[in-house]
Design a protein around this motif. Structure first.
Motif, PDB file in Angstrom:
ATOM      1  N   GLY A 131       0.796  -1.242   0.000  1.00 49.97           N
ATOM      2  CA  GLY A 131       0.000   0.000   0.000  1.00 49.97           C
ATOM      3  C   GLY A 131       0.819   1.278   0.000  1.00 49.97           C
ATOM      4  O   GLY A 131       0.277   2.358   0.239  1.00 49.97           O
ATOM      5  N   GLY A 383      -8.169   0.578   5.095  1.00 53.73           N
ATOM      6  CA  GLY A 383      -8.100   0.481   3.643  1.00 53.73           C
ATOM      7  C   GLY A 383      -9.152  -0.437   3.042  1.00 53.73           C
ATOM      8  O   GLY A 383      -9.300  -0.519   1.827  1.00 53.73           O
ATOM      9  N   ASN A 402      -1.659  -6.945   4.127  1.00 51.60           N
ATOM     10  CA  ASN A 402      -0.507  -6.367   3.426  1.00 51.60           C
ATOM     11  C   ASN A 402       0.448  -7.511   3.067  1.00 51.60           C
ATOM     12  O   ASN A 402       0.581  -8.461   3.827  1.00 51.60           O
TER      13      ASN A 402
END
Ligand SMILES: [Zn+2]
Ligand SMILES: [Zn+2]
Length: 447
Positions: A131, A383, A402
């Motif tokens: 990200g 997110g 992630n």
């Protein structure tokens, strides 16, 4: 001026002081097209740690266009962008530049198809799976708003694009290249990280310890090689390694106080070439995670003690080599600074959208900056697509984290919230006096 006029202007004065820190939705939507275009470009064209040349150049060009004084190649591919706006504090906002050797499987129309050579010369797929593309896009939007609203703050805004976060070399590289001597040393530093553990539009702060101390240790055990059918003439390093691994697992269970955070993981073991050969050495790689310096010290000492003793017990011809070859310290958020900045975050995102989170176990090299004596706030940004998040939660699953090939944050909502949060926090800090910010601490108090 009538009484009515007086009270009206007093109201407006109050209104501007109280609310000016949050950017308006108009301010955010006016910079969003630039931020989004940069996001799409960066996502489709990711670069590995230490090789972020195009990424850095794109961000530098955009920041220069926004009116910043930009220096490139600080600590290899790092960039520093300054916006000076009179007397006042210097506040740093950091984004990372790098992507990961992960093959993207999100199916997004702008998914990465990039392959590159890694530092070992292997061909690897590359993806913004952590990200950092979102972070850069938000930073650009924030930069544009701050440049267009210079009457709402004073001091120096310092934006940095840091390379090689994933290999934990980038922050150190920028500092060694004069980040805080060639450029102003910040009074406070700010960073955020996006994750799928919260819906987009939300943020979380962790007053105090934010993440873990991380240490990487390599152990080389020396034995005496020979024929697999004649072990009596050898000292088998594989057996020593096996015993060592099991003994190392007693550190957390037997030497650390129950309830104390500590992880000792042996992530790889390499030894031997063929079933009937006893090799002459074995190598292991460990990761160690802790919250407290005294626990960290104890664990590292115990690893050396146990490893040496196991080799000695087996009659190894040489003492094993125990090398701590890299590490980072935990990131510490001064609780008073975190609580101060909770106010603008809540104003920007809504009171119910700012959570208080527990420390996390992954590590970061942002601590290199705070170790220079700079107090900081490192916070988390949601997110996840809110609907997918709710569905996953209802079914007891979690969304891809992630570093997953499926990591796909809800870009629009996340970037909007990231910009709003950053601007609100920066305006709060850039309305303080440097003295006011100096009362915050960069260091975890010892206990
Ligand atoms: Zn990462
Ligand atoms: Zn990351």
């Amino acid at each position: 001026m009538s009484f009515r006029q007086l009270s009206l202007s007093a109201f407006f004065l109050f209104a501007t002081t109280a609310f000016s820190q949050s950017p308006t939705s108009k301010e955010v939507s006016s910079v969003y097209p630039d931020a989004h275009a940069l996001y799409l470009d960066l996502h489709e064209h990711p670069e590995l740690s230490g090789h972020e040349t195009q990424t850095a150049a794109k961000l530098a060009t955009a920041l220069r266009a926004a009116g910043y004084e930009v220096t490139e190649h600080v600590g290899n591919t790092g960039i520093v962008a300054l916006l000076k706006n009179g007397a006042g504090p210097t506040v740093m906002l950091r984004t990372e530049l790098d992507a990961l050797p992960v093959e993207e499987k999100t199916g997004l129309p702008y998914a990465s198809k990039v392959h590159a050579k890694d530092d070992a010369g292997r061909d690897v797929p590359v993806m913004h799976a952590c990200g950092h593309d979102i972070h850069m896009a938000a930073l650009l939007g924030t930069a544009e708003i701050m440049a267009r609203s210079k009457n709402g703050w004073h001091g120096t805004l310092m934006l940095i694009g840091q390379p090689a976060e994933e290999t934990i070399h980038g922050a150190e590289g920028m500092i060694q290249d004069g980040l805080f001597t060639r450029f102003p040393k910040p009074d406070v530093a700010v960073a955020l990280h996006v994750g799928n553990d919260m819906p987009a539009g939300m943020a979380a702060i962790t007053p105090g310890v934010y993440n873990t101390n991380s240490d990487s240790v390599r152990i080389t055990i020396y034995g005496k090689g020979g024929h697999g059918a004649m072990p009596q003439f050898t000292v088998d390093p594989i057996v020593i390694a096996a015993k060592t691994i099991l003994s190392l697992q007693t550190i957390v269970s037997r030497e650390v106080r129950p309830g104390e955070m500590a992880v000792v993981t042996v992530g790889y073991i390499r030894a031997g070439t063929k079933n009937n050969i006893i090799p002459d050495q074995a190598e292991m790689g460990l990761t160690i995670r802790t919250f407290k310096p005294e626990v960290r010290k104890r664990i590292l000492a115990s690893i050396t003690r146990i490893t040496k003793a196991e080799s000695e017990a087996a009659g190894a011809p040489r003492e094993p080599l125990v090398e701590r070859y890299e590490g980072t310290d935990l990131v510490y958020n001064d609780p008073k600074l975190a609580e101060r900045l909770r106010v603008p975050l809540e104003a920007a995102l809504g009171k119910d959208n700012v959570l208080t989170a527990q420390p996390i176990t992954p590590s970061e090299d942002f601590s290199y900056f705070t170790e220079q004596g700079i107090p900081a706030l490192y916070f988390s940004l949601g997110g996840a697509d809110p609907q997918k998040f709710a569905e996953a939660k209802a079914s007891g699953n979690s969304l891809p984290t992630n570093h997953s090939p499926l990591f796909a944050p809800d870009a629009d909502a996340t970037i909007h919230a990231g910009i709003a949060a950053e601007v609100a926090v920066l305006r709060n800090l850039l309305n303080a006096s440097p003295d006011e910010l100096h009362k915050y601490s960069a260091e975890q108090p010892s206990n």
